[in-house]
Design a protein around this motif. Structure first.
Motif, PDB file in Angstrom:
ATOM      1  N   UNK A   1       0.833  -1.206   0.000  1.00 20.08           N
ATOM      2  CA  UNK A   1       0.000   0.000   0.000  1.00 20.08           C
ATOM      3  C   UNK A   1       0.871   1.260   0.000  1.00 20.08           C
ATOM      4  N   UNK A   2       1.881   1.308  -0.841  1.00 16.70           N
ATOM      5  CA  UNK A   2       2.735   2.482  -0.898  1.00 16.70           C
ATOM      6  C   UNK A   2       4.178   2.113  -1.148  1.00 16.70           C
ATOM      7  N   UNK A   3       5.060   3.100  -0.963  1.00 18.16           N
ATOM      8  CA  UNK A   3       6.481   2.957  -1.282  1.00 18.16           C
ATOM      9  C   UNK A   3       7.326   2.565  -0.079  1.00 18.16           C
ATOM     10  N   UNK A   4       6.758   2.509   1.107  1.00 18.80           N
ATOM     11  CA  UNK A   4       7.552   2.374   2.316  1.00 18.80           C
ATOM     12  C   UNK A   4       8.042   0.950   2.548  1.00 18.80           C
ATOM     13  N   UNK A   5       9.176   0.831   3.233  1.00 18.35           N
ATOM     14  CA  UNK A   5       9.662  -0.473   3.676  1.00 18.35           C
ATOM     15  C   UNK A   5       8.891  -0.928   4.916  1.00 18.35           C
ATOM     16  N   UNK A   6       8.618   0.002   5.825  1.00 16.93           N
ATOM     17  CA  UNK A   6       7.971  -0.330   7.096  1.00 16.93           C
ATOM     18  C   UNK A   6       6.510  -0.727   6.913  1.00 16.93           C
ATOM     19  N   UNK A   7       5.922  -0.311   5.794  1.00 20.76           N
ATOM     20  CA  UNK A   7       4.540  -0.552   5.422  1.00 20.76           C
ATOM     21  C   UNK A   7       3.584   0.337   6.225  1.00 20.76           C
ATOM     22  N   UNK A   8       2.305   0.293   5.841  1.00 24.52           N
ATOM     23  CA  UNK A   8       1.300   1.196   6.404  1.00 24.52           C
ATOM     24  C   UNK A   8       0.506   0.500   7.503  1.00 24.52           C
ATOM     25  N   UNK A   9      -0.442   1.227   8.078  1.00 25.89           N
ATOM     26  CA  UNK A   9      -1.331   0.616   9.065  1.00 25.89           C
ATOM     27  C   UNK A   9      -2.187  -0.478   8.457  1.00 25.89           C
ATOM     28  N   UNK A  10      -2.316  -0.483   7.119  1.00 22.08           N
ATOM     29  CA  UNK A  10      -3.037  -1.574   6.469  1.00 22.08           C
ATOM     30  C   UNK A  10      -2.423  -2.925   6.751  1.00 22.08           C
ATOM     31  N   UNK A  11      -1.114  -2.943   6.981  1.00 22.98           N
ATOM     32  CA  UNK A  11      -0.428  -4.202   7.278  1.00 22.98           C
ATOM     33  C   UNK A  11      -0.866  -4.773   8.612  1.00 22.98           C
ATOM     34  N   UNK A  12      -0.943  -3.934   9.638  1.00 18.29           N
ATOM     35  CA  UNK A  12      -1.224  -4.451  10.980  1.00 18.29           C
ATOM     36  C   UNK A  12      -2.708  -4.682  11.231  1.00 18.29           C
ATOM     37  N   UNK A  13      -3.585  -4.202  10.348  1.00 21.91           N
ATOM     38  CA  UNK A  13      -5.010  -4.557  10.479  1.00 21.91           C
ATOM     39  C   UNK A  13      -5.373  -5.692   9.522  1.00 21.91           C
ATOM     40  N   UNK A  14      -4.352  -6.304   8.896  1.00 19.45           N
ATOM     41  CA  UNK A  14      -4.570  -7.531   8.153  1.00 19.45           C
ATOM     42  C   UNK A  14      -5.055  -7.381   6.734  1.00 19.45           C
ATOM     43  N   UNK A  15      -4.747  -6.243   6.072  1.00 20.96           N
ATOM     44  CA  UNK A  15      -5.177  -6.051   4.692  1.00 20.96           C
ATOM     45  C   UNK A  15      -4.014  -5.909   3.714  1.00 20.96           C
ATOM     46  N   UNK A  16      -2.848  -5.488   4.181  1.00 16.60           N
ATOM     47  CA  UNK A  16      -1.692  -5.271   3.306  1.00 16.60           C
ATOM     48  C   UNK A  16      -0.669  -6.383   3.471  1.00 16.60           C
ATOM     49  N   UNK A  17      -0.113  -6.853   2.330  1.00 18.08           N
ATOM     50  CA  UNK A  17       0.962  -7.835   2.342  1.00 18.08           C
ATOM     51  C   UNK A  17       0.557  -9.064   3.144  1.00 18.08           C
ATOM     52  N   UNK A  18      -0.609  -9.624   2.783  1.00 22.64           N
ATOM     53  CA  UNK A  18      -1.171 -10.773   3.500  1.00 22.64           C
ATOM     54  C   UNK A  18      -1.033 -12.028   2.638  1.00 22.64           C
ATOM     55  N   UNK A  19      -0.557 -13.104   3.261  1.00 23.18           N
ATOM     56  CA  UNK A  19      -0.490 -14.406   2.598  1.00 23.18           C
ATOM     57  C   UNK A  19      -1.390 -15.392   3.341  1.00 23.18           C
TER      58      UNK A  19
END
Length: 392
Positions: free
Chosen positions: A127-145
């Motif tokens: 969800x963007x250019x960052x390495x650390x990723x966004x809040x989408x990652x920790x609510x289970x929507x970004x970079x999910x396998x």
């Protein structure tokens, strides 16, 4: 960005840096099979919490198979001992797979993937250019396998991806109930107040995107939808998780823009409050508000050319903002803003980010278990973060 003078290197870090100085050693086993991996170090600096840490972050091994018909990828990761896992004794005490799937390519525009693969939701792959990723990652929507099957089809300007996932990633090794790469619905550990014990099953997801030109901007617009069953193992009752996202991605020369708005709504059947669902990942579990909107905006600029005797290249500057606006009236909004740059230095890839967080479980020590639920300290915190990787 200089390292703190108080930094102390152990023999392990010295060996790591010697590894960085070695030439790349990618192994091509056959014309179709490649083996590789990475060794990454990280630096965290937060003067408010007296944190100045440099250490071995990640070691991962990967494999990739690619032919005209059969395809596949796998990656397995190791963590431990160094910050933020200083509570473990040995490196490798925390480990898990990121992905592990095999696929079949019907033709250049159609393929299917089966196994632990990326859920096609929203902006891809992040969800963007960052390495650390966004809040989408920790609510289970970004970079999910998750474990299941995904179908991908490219038809002219249209890209369609549809997936059915039986379950989240397999649990790895660690000290918590949340030992996966992805942030997924989990059983709460004992330290999570108002934690729940849910399991997610039968996730169905559809992502449709179209490429188009908007003036000078090469663009993509897309719509994603996700629905799954979440069963509470205390009440043995089934609830649901639904999410929808609208995204835009644009590129105009060196400039890049990414925008996304998403809604996540969960209806758990917890024995206690239904306003929270416990998630887990990276050896921890924490509460997430069951209903809320996620907003993401990302602006980036690619700097052309090579610098410092051609040692520095691929420089990208970026700014990213994400917010998780919860529906419960008394729950505080979580926010994260990142100013950063990434670039290659000789054989290293480096990302340096200044991260600001408010009610963010990972920034400033707000409240790891409750920031994404009711909220944490409610004021902005910041820290500097650098990741240095040697990829082979």
């Amino acid at each position: 960005m200089p390292f703190p003078v108080s930094l102390r290197f152990s023999p392990l870090y010295l060996a790591l840096l010697c590894t960085f100085a070695a030439p790349a050693m990618a192994v091509q086993v056959t014309d179709n099979l490649d083996l590789g991996g990475a060794v990454r170090a990280r630096w965290d600096y937060d003067p408010d919490r007296d944190i100045q840490k440099f250490g071995l972050d990640t070691v991962f091994l990967s494999a990739k198979y690619n032919s005209d018909t059969w395809i596949g990828e796998a990656q397995y990761r190791f963590y431990g001992r160094s910050y933020p896992y200083q509570y473990t004794r040995n490196y490798g005490d925390i480990q898990f797979a990121k992905y592990a799937w095999a696929g079949y390519r019907f033709n250049p525009d159609q393929q299917v993937q089966v196994g632990l693969n990326s859920v096609p939701f929203g902006l891809q792959p992040y969800f963007g250019s960052t390495f650390y990723e966004t809040l989408g990652n920790v609510i289970g929507l970004e970079d999910v396998q998750q474990v299941g099957a995904k179908y991908i089809q490219q038809s002219g300007d249209w890209n369609v991806q549809a997936g059915y996932y039986l379950r989240p990633a397999w649990q790895g090794k660690g000290t918590s109930n949340g030992v996966t790469y992805s942030s997924v619905v989990s059983e709460a550990d004992s330290y999570v107040t108002d934690g729940s014990d849910n399991q997610e099953r039968h996730t169905v997801v559809l992502r449709v995107a179209r490429a188009l030109d908007l003036g000078p901007w090469k663009s993509e617009v897309g719509l994603s939808g996700l629905t799954s069953n979440i069963q509470n193992r205390d009440t043995d009752k089934d609830g649901r998780r639904n999410a929808v996202a609208l995204h835009y991605l644009g590129k105009n020369g060196p400039w890049g823009v990414q925008l996304q708005a998403a809604r996540q709504q969960m209806s758990p059947r917890n024995p206690g409050t239904d306003e929270l669902v416990t998630f887990g990942g990276y050896d921890g579990t924490y509460n997430v508000a069951s209903r809320g909107n996620l907003y993401v905006a990302d602006l980036s600029y690619d700097v052309a050319g090579k610098y410092l005797f051609d040692q520095i290249s691929g420089v990208k500057l970026y700014a990213n903002y994400s917010a998780f606006d919860k529906s419960a009236d008394d729950f505080k909004t979580s926010e994260r803003a990142i100013l950063g740059t990434s670039f290659s230095f000789s054989k290293l890839w480096i990302a340096t980010e200044w991260i600001f967080g408010k009610n963010d479980p990972y920034i400033g020590g707000s409240s790891y278990t409750q920031s994404l639920g009711a909220g944490g300290t409610g004021h902005w915190e910041n820290q500097l973060y650098m990741n240095i990787g040697y990829y082979f």
